[in-house]
Each structure stands twice: as C-alpha cells, then as structure tokens.
Design an enzyme around this catalytic site. Sequence first.
Site, PDB file in Angstrom:
ATOM      1  N   HIS A  71       0.831  -1.194   0.000  1.00 54.93           N
ATOM      2  CA  HIS A  71       0.000   0.000   0.000  1.00 54.93           C
ATOM      3  C   HIS A  71       0.874   1.256   0.000  1.00 54.93           C
ATOM      4  CE1 HIS A  71      -2.918  -2.799   2.340  1.00 54.93           C
ATOM      5  NE2 HIS A  71      -2.995  -3.013   1.038  1.00 54.93           N
ATOM      6  N   TYR A 134       1.757   1.833  13.928  1.00 59.52           N
ATOM      7  CA  TYR A 134       2.363   2.864  13.082  1.00 59.52           C
ATOM      8  C   TYR A 134       1.761   4.243  13.360  1.00 59.52           C
ATOM      9  CZ  TYR A 134      -1.672   1.649  10.067  1.00 59.52           C
ATOM     10  OH  TYR A 134      -2.923   1.374   9.566  1.00 59.52           O
TER      11      TYR A 134
END
EC number: 1.1.1.133
Length: 477
Positions: A71, A134
């Site tokens: 991604h 993240y």
Amino acid sequence: MAEARTNELRVETTPIPGLLVVRMPLHGDARGWFKENWQREKMVALGLPDFGPVQNNISFNASRGATRGIHTEPWDKFVSLATGRIFGAWVDMREGESFGTTFSTEVDPSVAVFVPRGVGNSYQALEDGTAYTYLVNDHWRPGVAYPALHLGDETAGIPWPIPLDEAEISEKDHNNPRLGDVVPMKPKKTLVVGALGQLGRALHAEHPDADRVDLFAGEGVTSLDLTDPAAVAAWPWHEYALVLNAAAYTAVDAAETTEGRVAAWAANSTAPATLARLAREHGFTLVHVSSEYVFDGTAALDPGHTEDEPLSPLGVYAQSKAAGDLAVGLAPRHYLIRTSWVIGDGKNFVRTMQSLAEKGVSPSVVDDQVGRLTFTEELVRGISHLITTGAPFGTYNLSNGGPAMSWQEIAQAVFERSGRSADDVSGTTTEAYAEGVLAQGNPFAPRPLNSAMSLEKIRATGFEPEDALAALDRYLG
C-alpha cells in the site's frame, strides 16, 4: 533478525531515498522490556524527519503468515512492533528515478522503519499474535485513492519467507496491479499566494507547475481569500509541500486611512497567521516575504538592520507586517524573508524614473532615505537557494548587494542609463516631501530613513547577492 539488537539508538539509510531503519534499545528484566518507541528529540537529531505524527494505528495479526500490502499511502509512516516479528518489504512508488526500488528486512520490537510518502509498505507476520503499530502525519480520509502493488509482482521480486500461496491475504490485495500498470505517485505540490503581483509572477516563472492563488482570479490564478474561514477550510492544503506567500497590502500611505488600515491588517497579519496555522497542521514549508519597514530605520548603516533586531515599526503598514512576522515565526518549517525596495515586472520606482527621463522631466527625489534595491529575480533566486540547500529554517534578510544608496542616487543611476545627466535629479528631504503630500489632503506614512539590512546571515548559507547596479543595468537593458 539480520543484526543483533543494539544498546544504542541509531538510524540507517536504505536503497530507497528517505526510507530509514531505526535500531532502538530494549531495556528488559524478568518482567519484560521497555523501549522509547518514538523519541522526537533523539531521533530527529540522528536524521529522522520531524514529520509531526497526528494518528497512531495498530494492526493485530492473529496468525503467522498474515500478509498485508503493498500500500502506497499519501502520508509519512513510522512503523514498529509491540509484539511478534515480521518480514517487512517496501517499494518506491514515487515518480522519479528511484521508482520501483525495493528494500526488505526482518523487524522485531527493537526495529522501526520510517516510510516516506509514496513508498509502498507491506509486511508478513512471522509469529502468531504480532502487533504492528504505526504513526502517520495525516488523518485518514474516506475516498482517498493511492497506488497499490501486487504482493507477488515479478519486477519487485520480494523474497517472502512464507510463500504467498500459503499466506493469509485479503481479496483486495490479491487484485492489486503489477508494477507496469501502476501510475507513480506525484510529489506534493507548490502553491504561490499573491500570484498576480510583481513577486508572484517572478515566483511562477521559477515554479511553472505551481498552483496559483490571489484575492481575485485572473491569468490562470484562482481566487482565494485567506481571511474567509469557509474558503480556507475548503482548500486542499494537504496537497502541498511548499507554500510561497508573496501576497501583501503595500499601499504604505493608504494604510493610514480607515479602510486601508483594515485591508493592511487583513493581508499582512491575518492571512500570514492563517498560513502559519495551516503549516503546523499540514506540515508544509511556508515561505513568507516581509519588509524592512518592521524596523524604525535607526540602525547604523553598517551593518544595517540584522535579523535579530527587536521590531520597531512606525506606521500602520509597518505594524501590520511586524505582526505577520510574529505569526509566521510560529510555523515549524518557515523561511521569513525580509526584503526592501522591490523592483519587478510592473509599475515601480525604476520604471517611473525611466519614464520621466524619457519625457524630459527633471524630478526632485528624496535623498535622506537609504537602502538597497531588491529585484524580484534576485529575491526568487535567494528563496530558491534557501529551499534547495536545506538552509536552517528562520528569518533571513535578502536584497541585492552593493553599497546602500538613497532614492535620489538610484534615480540618478536610472537617468544616466537613460541618456540623461545625474544632475537632472535634484534632492529633497522626507520631511519636505511629506509636507507636500499632506498639503494636498493625502495621507503620508512615516518611513524608516535607513532601510539597509545586513546580508551576512544569508551569505553564510553560500548565497552571494548580486550588486544592485549590475542588476539595474540588466533590468533597463
């Protein structure tokens, strides 16, 4: 892990520009371990971008073999693990020479990876119960499309430890395109504010692909009123890496009137404050052009006004510019450019003197205001130098070089280059000139008598200003 765990925080580069591996110490005992997963001061000092995270996400992977990606999201990410172990793989999907470059490594809780915008991110869980976390520096928004790449793309050739036909992969990721079908992600854009002015036109020549806005639309320029909250909220500020603010209310005398005072504060204070707030929110670099009028002109001619001199504005225009300077100084990534006596494409002092010389007029010009001309070409060159060299953010004086001159001396130089005698330009004082203006019922703002600024700070970055008279020769030629 390919490397043993470290007792010392360090940052390593990779073949993908801007993709950084962070090795961090784990402090453990019988109870478990502790780590500083994101430590801004230490990590930035070691070369990690100060990317300003605004959201923290966690992806829990129940079973070994869970595989996600590739991604390419339009924001920066800082990825790490709370538990477990992964094989991480990244592919550069940005437009440019590094498109298609890959990097992979194993990651455990002692390793983090900074992933810049436009780099495809993927991983494969190597242990059950792997918690992947993240930080990102933009909020997720519905409807945002971005490039993706098939996990088994032959060109990328990622060496997955667990064969993909044995891995757990979503249907969406199964259908991602091959590299040859991917449209590379373009870099964030540049925006020129105040694009219809002298400096705005010069900045457009340097940045021909930039978006352009001004208070009024025209010549490929979109209308945007930075004092209109609704208009500001509707503008896609997250699309920009660089905003160049050349907009200003510069009618120094008209600023002393009731209407002019409102307009000056709106353009010179409110608008820059709005841009500074947006720069904090969206992480773009803000370049704002100010004026030597923020000083009262009492500094010694040598070296002139310095960047750290206390503000001492005299009139309304000057005060509004000083307020704008204070606001811009709050933007994390800013270049505040103080300049003087700007000359560019359009009506200005040099063109006026040239016209008078050609018409046979012998004017009287102020001889007790001293400073340096700044040609827009030189102003743009200096701004570009600061940006491209990565000069420290902050305030810089920027004008053409050479000795400081009075307005009369500049007018005489124009007359000489127009075939007239310098003696055809007589001198007068600011006080006498003001008396004439006021006698006609017009407003007159106080001026700093010394507009010369020290150029030593920008010279220290490797930029040498061109002599003003050399630039004048070219401008008139």
